[in-house]
Write a protein that holds these residues in place. Sequence first.
Motif, PDB file in Angstrom:
ATOM      1  N   ASP A 194       0.787  -1.234   0.000  1.00  0.00           N
ATOM      2  CA  ASP A 194       0.000   0.000   0.000  1.00  0.00           C
ATOM      3  C   ASP A 194       0.817   1.280   0.000  1.00  0.00           C
ATOM      4  OD1 ASP A 194      -2.581   0.526  -0.300  1.00  0.00           O
ATOM      5  OD2 ASP A 194      -3.187  -0.052   1.691  1.00  0.00           O
TER       6      ASP A 194
ATOM      7  N   VAL B  48      -7.697   4.354  -7.480  1.00  0.00           N
ATOM      8  CA  VAL B  48      -8.956   3.700  -7.123  1.00  0.00           C
ATOM      9  C   VAL B  48      -8.700   2.483  -6.246  1.00  0.00           C
ATOM     10  CG1 VAL B  48     -10.977   2.475  -8.010  1.00  0.00           C
ATOM     11  CG2 VAL B  48     -10.159   4.519  -9.177  1.00  0.00           C
ATOM     12  N   GLN B  49      -7.707   1.682  -6.617  1.00  0.00           N
ATOM     13  CA  GLN B  49      -7.474   0.439  -5.894  1.00  0.00           C
ATOM     14  C   GLN B  49      -6.910   0.670  -4.501  1.00  0.00           C
ATOM     15  OE1 GLN B  49      -4.156  -1.983  -6.969  1.00  0.00           O
ATOM     16  NE2 GLN B  49      -5.280  -3.891  -6.648  1.00  0.00           N
ATOM     17  N   ARG B  50      -5.891   1.510  -4.377  1.00  0.00           N
ATOM     18  CA  ARG B  50      -5.181   1.650  -3.111  1.00  0.00           C
ATOM     19  C   ARG B  50      -5.752   2.735  -2.206  1.00  0.00           C
ATOM     20  NH1 ARG B  50      -3.317  -3.193  -2.810  1.00  0.00           N
ATOM     21  NH2 ARG B  50      -1.793  -3.715  -4.419  1.00  0.00           N
ATOM     22  N   LYS B  51      -6.329   3.783  -2.792  1.00  0.00           N
ATOM     23  CA  LYS B  51      -6.785   4.910  -1.973  1.00  0.00           C
ATOM     24  C   LYS B  51      -8.294   5.139  -2.085  1.00  0.00           C
ATOM     25  CE  LYS B  51      -3.955   8.399  -1.615  1.00  0.00           C
ATOM     26  NZ  LYS B  51      -3.122   9.598  -1.916  1.00  0.00           N
ATOM     27  N   ASN B  52      -8.955   4.376  -2.957  1.00  0.00           N
ATOM     28  CA  ASN B  52     -10.395   4.535  -3.190  1.00  0.00           C
ATOM     29  C   ASN B  52     -10.727   5.987  -3.559  1.00  0.00           C
ATOM     30  OD1 ASN B  52     -12.985   3.485  -3.445  1.00  0.00           O
ATOM     31  ND2 ASN B  52     -13.545   4.014  -1.339  1.00  0.00           N
ATOM     32  N   ASP B  53      -9.808   6.607  -4.281  1.00  0.00           N
ATOM     33  CA  ASP B  53      -9.951   8.010  -4.659  1.00  0.00           C
ATOM     34  C   ASP B  53     -10.537   8.088  -6.072  1.00  0.00           C
ATOM     35  OD1 ASP B  53      -9.786  10.717  -5.010  1.00  0.00           O
ATOM     36  OD2 ASP B  53      -7.598  10.856  -4.840  1.00  0.00           O
ATOM     37  N   VAL B  54     -11.852   7.972  -6.155  1.00  0.00           N
ATOM     38  CA  VAL B  54     -12.523   7.963  -7.452  1.00  0.00           C
ATOM     39  C   VAL B  54     -12.416   9.326  -8.127  1.00  0.00           C
ATOM     40  CG1 VAL B  54     -14.721   7.604  -8.641  1.00  0.00           C
ATOM     41  CG2 VAL B  54     -14.093   6.143  -6.715  1.00  0.00           C
TER      42      VAL B  54
ATOM     43  N   ARG C 256     -13.447   0.615 -11.703  1.00  0.00           N
ATOM     44  CA  ARG C 256     -14.101   0.355 -10.413  1.00  0.00           C
ATOM     45  C   ARG C 256     -14.706  -1.044 -10.376  1.00  0.00           C
ATOM     46  NH1 ARG C 256     -18.132   4.938  -8.781  1.00  0.00           N
ATOM     47  NH2 ARG C 256     -17.981   3.795  -6.804  1.00  0.00           N
TER      48      ARG C 256
ATOM     49  N   GLN D 103     -13.401  -3.966  -7.932  1.00  0.00           N
ATOM     50  CA  GLN D 103     -14.346  -4.502  -6.956  1.00  0.00           C
ATOM     51  C   GLN D 103     -14.349  -6.026  -6.988  1.00  0.00           C
ATOM     52  OE1 GLN D 103     -16.082  -2.797  -4.693  1.00  0.00           O
ATOM     53  NE2 GLN D 103     -16.794  -4.764  -3.852  1.00  0.00           N
TER      54      GLN D 103
ATOM     55  N   LYS E  70     -11.056  -7.413  -5.515  1.00  0.00           N
ATOM     56  CA  LYS E  70     -10.994  -7.329  -4.055  1.00  0.00           C
ATOM     57  C   LYS E  70     -11.871  -8.378  -3.388  1.00  0.00           C
ATOM     58  CE  LYS E  70      -9.885  -2.408  -3.465  1.00  0.00           C
ATOM     59  NZ  LYS E  70     -10.398  -1.090  -3.003  1.00  0.00           N
TER      60      LYS E  70
ATOM     61  N   ASN F 176      -5.048  -6.124  -9.391  1.00  0.00           N
ATOM     62  CA  ASN F 176      -4.711  -6.538  -8.028  1.00  0.00           C
ATOM     63  C   ASN F 176      -3.377  -7.262  -7.925  1.00  0.00           C
ATOM     64  OD1 ASN F 176      -5.994  -8.694  -9.459  1.00  0.00           O
ATOM     65  ND2 ASN F 176      -6.202  -9.817  -7.546  1.00  0.00           N
TER      66      ASN F 176
END
Length: 533
Positions: free
Chosen positions: A95, A226-232, A257, A261, A264, A420
């Motif tokens: 991360d 998007v994957q590591r920080k969920n910052d769309v 996304r 999803q 994950k 991932n």
Amino acid sequence: MVHKTKIYNWYICLVAAGCMVLMGYDASVFNSVQNSDNWREYFDLPKLRIRYMLGLMNTVYTVGGIITGWFLAGPLLGLSLNLITKLQVNLWQADYAGRRWAMGIGCFITCIATFMQCFPPASNPVPAFMAGRVLIGAGQALAIAAGPIYIGEVTPSYIRGLVMAFWQMFYSVGSFVAYWVNYAAGKHREKLGEWDWKMVVIFQLLLPIVIMSQLPFMPESPRWLVQRKNDVEGARKVLALVRDTDEEIDNELASIREAIQYEKEALDSGKRAYMTLVKDASVRKLLLTFLLNIGQQLTGQGTFNSYSSTIYQKIWSNGDTINLINALNATFGILFTLNATWTVDRFGRKFLLILGAVGMAICMLITALVGLQTPSSPEGAKTEPVGIAIVFLMFLFAFFYKPSWGATVWIYTAEVFPMNVRAQAVGMCSQMQGVANTIFQQFFPIFYENEGLKSFFFFMTCNVFLAFFVWFLIPETKKVPLEEMDTLFGGASHVQKGAAMLHELKGIDDVEDGKGDNKEIEVAATERVPAKV
């Protein structure tokens, strides 16, 4: 008129591609300096020991790369910067800093290692030089794992192959600079003294410094955000910089996304990213990509690039002639690699790999026959006309190699893995080249010393097998979006599965209310493709 987003897209991708200059320069540096009498004297390498030491010095370079590429590049590409600041770093949670930081750290390590190679203590230079070789392998492993991932993640699928073709071309640019600097230094050897080889080594600082100076002006990968920080919203802002229309941005962001999803929830990514590489049916492509990267070294190009000077010394005693040939080979290498820019997305990856393998096999066969069937002097040297014929065949070999197993293997490796596991997989696959290179670099000087040009039959056979391997086992990935790659290898569509999961999580999958069902969402995900310009 060219849209400003395309210009910016090319700018950030070419900076990332510059990481490959590091690898091309270093591979050529070692081939260059071993032709210098001053270098051999500085390191006290008599002729009886030199073939063993050359193999060892090349081998230690790959050790740092293999360890870093397999176990550190993936986690570093993923780790989160806020964990670093809180001193809660766990390398195996993946991360951290993302693609840009990995490129920057790799370039910084390369700079440190360059000084170690250029200024080893004269009293005992070999250990310090070898330590620098290990470090430079580690630095390059970080940079060359991050570079192609970054390029693949910020470019649209319909030009991804074109942009990635410049990745391999920059390897040739690195060789071009190294060999011409070496040629110029060699022409003034008496005046420069030991600086005839130090000049070649120290020039390796140029590109890492340029790359580090540009990284602050480059955005992070939208997929990583998007994957590591969920910052769309952050990902949307990045896509707005490199995509032309709102439709492209919305479609790609939705695909990212949905795929993330699914990865994950269904593939148990995160702490077990390395285990995920062998769990999902589609991710078992790792073995095929391993073999593809090993095959790049089996072609013979890597070995020839490191030991062409040793081969040419059997023909020419004049070091300047050998330096000029190497410099011209690097120059044509750039032109040959440019062929990938207009062929890889037109004819596809498989076509180039098969054509390249067949062409290289023919070149190796003819080279061996020319060398073995022509007379030699009592000392075993060939006449100059025979030497010119062999040089021409080696240039022809590069013509087939550069756009195929040179450029296309990197393109393929960077694009086939899901988000991932992409950082881990690309780091591991790229260093399978290091594993193969370690073996060949160690034994080739002795192999060539004992067998001469008969050794080329080995590479000819390898290229024939590689052509069959690609024909039967490697699927075509031309213009396939990154999020849809898994379906080519027998896996589920991460976009379709992720769309259904997001649909369910949002609580909108209510058939009774007439709002549609998962099937409709999956169809929509299938039909959604980025708009082409």
